[in-house]
Design an enzyme around this catalytic site. Structure first.
Site, PDB file in Angstrom:
ATOM      1  N   THR A 289       0.855  -1.183   0.000  1.00 54.66           N
ATOM      2  CA  THR A 289       0.000   0.000   0.000  1.00 54.66           C
ATOM      3  C   THR A 289       0.888   1.228   0.000  1.00 54.66           C
ATOM      4  OG1 THR A 289      -0.119  -0.395   2.361  1.00 54.66           O
ATOM      5  CG2 THR A 289      -2.085  -0.896   1.092  1.00 54.66           C
ATOM      6  N   GLY A 290       0.478   2.238  -0.719  1.00 51.47           N
ATOM      7  CA  GLY A 290       1.253   3.462  -0.776  1.00 51.47           C
ATOM      8  C   GLY A 290       2.323   3.455  -1.849  1.00 51.47           C
ATOM      9  N   CYS A 291       2.514   2.350  -2.551  1.00 49.28           N
ATOM     10  CA  CYS A 291       3.499   2.300  -3.646  1.00 49.28           C
ATOM     11  C   CYS A 291       2.789   2.603  -4.953  1.00 49.28           C
ATOM     12  CB  CYS A 291       4.141   0.910  -3.736  1.00 49.28           C
ATOM     13  SG  CYS A 291       5.364   0.620  -2.471  1.00 49.28           S
ATOM     14  N   VAL A 292       3.395   3.489  -5.721  1.00 46.34           N
ATOM     15  CA  VAL A 292       2.803   3.848  -7.015  1.00 46.34           C
ATOM     16  C   VAL A 292       3.405   3.027  -8.143  1.00 46.34           C
ATOM     17  CG1 VAL A 292       1.944   6.142  -6.494  1.00 46.34           C
ATOM     18  CG2 VAL A 292       4.349   5.838  -7.074  1.00 46.34           C
TER      19      VAL A 292
END
Length: 110
Positions: free
Chosen positions: A107-110
């Site tokens: 989560t939070g990784c693009v």
């Protein structure tokens, strides 16, 4: 899109993350790593196995800050720096290591 392992076809999404994490194995990790241009060393396995244990416990793949903090607690500061992790996984330690570990994108990784 898929990986091939011992005659089996293992599906992954457009970024290379497994669509069914239960099919993961060490052999499959080697194939994914090769796809990512990474030669797995004991240090790589340490991070990959740590991520799998973390996921088993919390049912989530940790973002980089959480990963660094958790690694520091377990292995000490020399194995828990961004620099060390980026040397192992140059395309983003959390993202790339999670992919090799057969886990969902953190989560939070693009």
């Amino acid at each position: 899109m898929s990986y091939q392992l011992n005659g089996a076809t293992i599906e992954h999404d457009e970024e290379g993350y497994l669509t069914d994490i239960s099919v993961w194995s060490n052999d499959l990790a080697e194939i994914i790593a090769k796809d990512e241009n990474i030669d797995m060393t004991p240090e790589h396995w340490e991070v990959v196995n740590f991520l799998r244990e973390y996921y088993d416990e919390y049912q989530i793949a940790p973002a980089i800050r959480v990963l660094v903090k958790a690694l520091k607690k377990k292995y000490g500061p020399e194995k828990a720096s961004n620099k060390y992790l980026y040397e192992l996984f140059p395309y983003g330690p959390a993202k790339q290591a999670c992919k090799i570990a057969g886990l969902p994108k953190p989560t939070g990784c693009v």
